[in-house]
Design an enzyme around this catalytic site. Structure first.
Site, short mmCIF file in Angstrom:
data_model
loop_
_atom_site.label_atom_id
_atom_site.label_comp_id
_atom_site.label_asym_id
_atom_site.label_seq_id
_atom_site.Cartn_x
_atom_site.Cartn_y
_atom_site.Cartn_z
N LYS A 5 2.48 66.70 35.00
CA LYS A 5 1.64 65.52 34.83
C LYS A 5 2.47 64.23 34.84
CE LYS A 5 -1.80 62.97 34.25
NZ LYS A 5 -3.02 62.97 33.53
N ASN A 48 2.15 61.36 37.91
CA ASN A 48 1.80 59.96 37.72
C ASN A 48 2.98 59.03 38.04
OD1 ASN A 48 -0.85 60.41 37.19
ND2 ASN A 48 -0.80 59.83 35.02
N PHE A 51 -2.30 55.80 48.32
CA PHE A 51 -1.45 55.19 47.29
C PHE A 51 -0.34 54.34 47.88
CE2 PHE A 51 -2.56 56.02 42.92
CZ PHE A 51 -3.73 56.70 43.15
N GLY A 105 -0.73 45.19 46.90
CA GLY A 105 -1.61 44.24 46.23
C GLY A 105 -1.15 43.98 44.81
N CYS A 153 -3.58 55.04 32.15
CA CYS A 153 -2.70 56.19 32.43
C CYS A 153 -1.37 55.80 33.03
CB CYS A 153 -3.42 57.17 33.34
SG CYS A 153 -4.97 57.72 32.63
#
Ligand code: UGA
Length: 460
Positions: free
Chosen positions: A218, A222, A263, A267, A274
């Site tokens: 995880k 991320n 992804f 910008g 998260c």
């Protein structure tokens, strides 16, 4: 239909913590046919859910909640006694926010959920952590549970990280890219296989690992996503000094399958509950473990991301003629991304706040997040409709790419503002259409005046 492999009774599930992750998990598991008890310490959340109201904005979830309640398989409670007595498999879905004044994750809710459950469970059961946690938490929780539970080591701990995105929570829960089971025993794996049987049955890839790997998956996922976004935003910084166009650069890079276009949208950068706190907590934990150098680059990822916010303010100031004092700014968007009312670490709201602090009078409009934004920053003005925010604006800045903003007509918007000046913080608008309607259009990483490319005439 019962086959000889079908157990007499499906395991009963509890879901501790009914925020974004927990509410979605509880509702979806009930729609898959499991008896589920949702548990939270907040009476308010439990009352809302029990009465068929999802306390946050998530497309598709309210309908699923009503189906699940109607089926009689889903109930809610604030009682840990009831949860411990009811559940065979308990999912812990409580938050792990950033600790005040530190980069570390605040583990008090996880610790309390495991302890409250453990001290009440007096028969074999599995407690499955889903919250995003520092590596080593599962092992620590297993010790805690074995110490506190009357059933001792008959209560096992596993970790099953969750990868759902806000705005796609139902889809991501019912049709995930992959499942990851972090387990310490074959019994724990068997229980998880039983609970996720309907999802595994449709061919969802499964990785079975030790608990430390599951926790790391995880944090690593991320961090990778955040790095990809900051990578293209770093390229935007280069574009800004070279006159190159980051949107064309991103398009060209994205055609390479090894890089991919997802992804890679430049910008204003990432925010939300998260990515920002997860990369900070991962960095902090790695430091604690003595391997801080391995992820030191995450500091840069964070810095690049935060610089996008101040650079957006710079663009607004530039368009306003050098000072923001007394300038009327229409800030389009407050949520950290479209289709969400979440304003946690929202780049949009941060930019609006920075503009306000420099003396601008800021009218914020967001289709869903205004109430949450108002709670966090009551000093800003919040418009009820888009037109009210645009009315009399000296500069318009698009901060969250809601469809309502993409679909806005540059001609009608021009009639409302005082000056046609647009900063497109999300590369969401048609620059040529805005320029044609007389707007001065600026976006991060793109030349202020479109580069003249010789026009090509096909032969014949
Ligand atoms: C993220 C992950 O995508 C999920 O897989 C993960 O489960 C979740 O965090 C979590 O840890 O719970 P989420 O926070 O809902 O999900 O939002 P994303 O869709 O990932 O977007 C994050 C931020 O990145 C947004 O502010 C978005 O505007 C920004 N972003 C995204 C970009 O700036 N550029 C992109 O190309 C993509």
């Amino acid at each position: 239909m019962h086959t000889e492999h079908t157990p007499a009774r499906r395991p009963r599930l509890t879901v501790i913590g009914t925020g974004y992750l927990g509410a979605t998990h509880a509702i979806c598991m009930a729609t898959l046919g499991f008896e589920v008890l949702g548990v939270d310490v907040s009476e308010e959340k439990i009352d809302a859910l029990a009465n068929g109201r999802v306390p946050f904005f998530e497309p598709g979830l309210p309908e699923k909640l009503r189906d699940a309640l109607d089926s009689g398989l889903l109930r809610f409670t604030t009682s840990f006694d009831e949860a411990a007595a009811f559940g065979d498999v308990h999912f812990v879905c409580v938050g792990t926010p950033q600790k005040a004044g530190s980069a570390a994750a605040d583990m008090q809710y996880v610790e309390s959920a495991f302890s409250e459950l453990a001290r009440r469970i007096d028969r074999p059961a599995l407690i499955v952590g889903k919250s995003t946690v520092p590596i080593g938490t599962a092992a620590r929780m297993a010790e805690l549970v074995a110490r506190l539970s009357p059933a001792g080591s008959a209560v096992e701990v596993a970790w099953n990280p969750e990868f759902l995105r806000e705005g796609f929570a139902v889809e991501d829960t019912l049709h995930p890219d992959r499942l990851v089971f972090g387990v310490s025993s074959a019994t724990a794996e068997a229980s998880l296989r039983e609970v996720f049987a309907p999802i595994l049955a449709v061919g969802t890839p499964l990785v079975v690992a030790d608990t430390a790997t599951a926790e790391l998956v995880k944090a690593a996922a991320n961090s990778f996503l955040a790095t990809k976004i900051s990578y293209i935003n770093a390229m935007a910084e280069i574009c800004e000094t070279t006159g190159a166009d980051v949107t064309l650069l991103a398009e060209a890079l994205g055609y390479d399958d090894r890089i991919g276009s997802r992804f890679l949208k430049p910008g204003l950068g990432f925010g939300g509950g998260c990515l920002p706190k997860d990369i900070r907590a991962f960095r902090y934990r790695a430091e604690e473990l003595g391997v801080g150098q391995a992820v030191a680059f995450l500091d840069e990822v964070d810095q690049i991301n935060l610089r996008r916010r101040s650079r957006t303010v710079d663009l607004v100031r530039e368009l306003a003629g050098g000072s923001l004092d007394g300038v009327r700014v229409a800030a389009l968007g407050a949520a950290f991304k479209p289709n969400s009312d979440d304003v946690r670490d929202a780049p949009a709201l941060d930019v609006a706040r920075m503009l306000y602090l420099e003396g601008a009078s800021v009218a914020v409009y967001d289709p869903e997040a205004s109430a949450n934004a108002h709670r966090v920053y009551p000093d800003l003005d919040y418009a009820d409709i888009l037109g009210d925010a645009l009315n009399g604006a000296d500069v318009v800045v698009l901060l969250t790419e809601w469809d309502e903003f993409r679909e806005m007509s540059p001609v009608s918007a021009a009639a409302l503002v005082t000056h046609r000046r647009m900063v497109d913080g999300r590369h969401a608008l048609d620059a040529a259409a805005y320029r044609a309607a007389g707007w001065e259009y600026r976006a991060l990483g793109r030349p202020s005046v479109p580069t003249a490319v010789p026009s090509y005439q096909p032969a014949g």
